[in-house]
Write an enzyme that holds these catalytic residues in place. Sequence first.
Site, PDB file in Angstrom:
ATOM      1  N   LYS A  54      45.449  39.304  34.040  1.00  0.00           N
ATOM      2  CA  LYS A  54      44.537  39.741  32.977  1.00  0.00           C
ATOM      3  C   LYS A  54      43.103  39.421  33.354  1.00  0.00           C
ATOM      4  O   LYS A  54      42.209  40.258  33.224  1.00  0.00           O
ATOM      5  CB  LYS A  54      44.907  39.054  31.651  1.00  0.00           C
ATOM      6  CG  LYS A  54      46.117  39.654  30.973  1.00  0.00           C
ATOM      7  CD  LYS A  54      46.634  38.815  29.827  1.00  0.00           C
ATOM      8  CE  LYS A  54      47.946  39.418  29.307  1.00  0.00           C
ATOM      9  NZ  LYS A  54      48.666  38.557  28.366  1.00  0.00           N
ATOM     10  N   GLN A  98      48.237  33.672  24.784  1.00  0.00           N
ATOM     11  CA  GLN A  98      49.456  34.080  25.487  1.00  0.00           C
ATOM     12  C   GLN A  98      50.689  33.490  24.796  1.00  0.00           C
ATOM     13  O   GLN A  98      50.730  32.290  24.500  1.00  0.00           O
ATOM     14  CB  GLN A  98      49.369  33.618  26.959  1.00  0.00           C
ATOM     15  CG  GLN A  98      50.513  34.087  27.832  1.00  0.00           C
ATOM     16  CD  GLN A  98      50.548  35.598  28.042  1.00  0.00           C
ATOM     17  OE1 GLN A  98      49.521  36.274  28.046  1.00  0.00           O
ATOM     18  NE2 GLN A  98      51.739  36.145  28.218  1.00  0.00           N
ATOM     19  N   ASP A 121      45.177  41.738  20.835  1.00  0.00           N
ATOM     20  CA  ASP A 121      46.631  41.934  20.911  1.00  0.00           C
ATOM     21  C   ASP A 121      47.132  42.805  19.758  1.00  0.00           C
ATOM     22  O   ASP A 121      48.264  43.290  19.803  1.00  0.00           O
ATOM     23  CB  ASP A 121      47.355  40.577  20.809  1.00  0.00           C
ATOM     24  CG  ASP A 121      47.872  40.080  22.144  1.00  0.00           C
ATOM     25  OD1 ASP A 121      48.188  40.921  23.008  1.00  0.00           O
ATOM     26  OD2 ASP A 121      47.964  38.851  22.303  1.00  0.00           O
TER      27      ASP A 121
HETATM   28  N1  GUN Z   1      53.676  37.562  25.920  1.00  0.00           N
HETATM   29  C1  GUN Z   1      54.408  38.629  26.288  1.00  0.00           C
HETATM   30  N2  GUN Z   1      53.784  39.781  25.941  1.00  0.00           N
HETATM   31  C2  GUN Z   1      52.630  39.422  25.347  1.00  0.00           C
HETATM   32  C3  GUN Z   1      51.550  40.167  24.789  1.00  0.00           C
HETATM   33  O1  GUN Z   1      51.524  41.399  24.762  1.00  0.00           O
HETATM   34  N3  GUN Z   1      50.534  39.428  24.289  1.00  0.00           N
HETATM   35  C4  GUN Z   1      50.542  38.068  24.292  1.00  0.00           C
HETATM   36  N4  GUN Z   1      49.513  37.434  23.748  1.00  0.00           N
HETATM   37  N5  GUN Z   1      51.516  37.344  24.808  1.00  0.00           N
HETATM   38  C5  GUN Z   1      52.558  38.025  25.338  1.00  0.00           C
END
Ligand code: GUN
Length: 294
Positions: A54, A98, A121
């Site tokens: 990311k 996350q 998100d």
């Molecule tokens: N963990 C797995 N997929 C995601 C996601 O799309 N966003 C976040 N914040 N954590 C994740």
Amino acid sequence: MTARIIDGKTIAAELRTRIATDVTQLKAAHGMTPGLAVVLVGANPASEVYVRNKSKAVTGAGMTPIDRHLPESVSEAELLALIASLNADPTVNGILVQLPLPPQIDGQKVIAAIDPAKDVDGFHPLNVGRLGSGLPALVPCTPLGCVILAKTVLPSLAGLEAVVIGRSNIVGKPVAQLLLAENATVTVAHSRTRDLAAVCRRADVLIAAIGKPEFVRADWIKPGATVIDVGINRVPGEAGKSKIVGDVAYAEASAVAGAITPVPGGVGPMTIACLILNTLRATCAQNGLPAPAI
Ligand code: GUN
């Protein structure tokens, strides 16, 4: 029939290039550089890889990555205090925590503490409700990526039968809402669905988000259907190595489907591209600028 391959890697790269161009213009015209804060708690190796990828994508788009790494033992109060400081920081336009979080932390409480305007998100209840009500919202990245990919082969989803397998808050439910917003006729199937194969065979667009390797077989697929595979499953491969497969039995499904996303190289790359798209959209909305035309 051999399915057309929906090349998520190339489509995501093109999207990232368009976002980077918009970011350059945003800097030139308004002196603004979007900032994305990514909060990682603990040392889950898969999460560490995601977070690194990311940050790379954020930098590649000309945005500022703001990485905050907290120990596994951090308290909920400490994490909430960090979120409050990121909410108040004008250089932070997007906040992503996350998941999963360690057991001492209530994930729902953390998500609800994020400023909805910075919720890249799309998990905050306000954004979930706005999406469900057909109002402008920040929407979850993987579902957004799925719909963008489906629309590369089906410019209009109106009136099509869409079947989503999986009802998670991260993928199944929001992708169903996005498909509904595209005027598809949507069925959400899950582990308790009766005769799942028959339900799937109705689908013009089949979205598999179950987390079970190669679960969807060729005879579940309507000939010519568009298949979007969200699964990322690590399974034993050749010579003692592991490999990644999707939720769809790709080789046999490709002989029936009209179009299909590969794994890897399908939905996966789109998730990060949509994250930086959401960061750009959030930055524009926070500053009263029109939404980027992407
Ligand atoms: N963990 C797995 N997929 C995601 C996601 O799309 N966003 C976040 N914040 N954590 C994740």
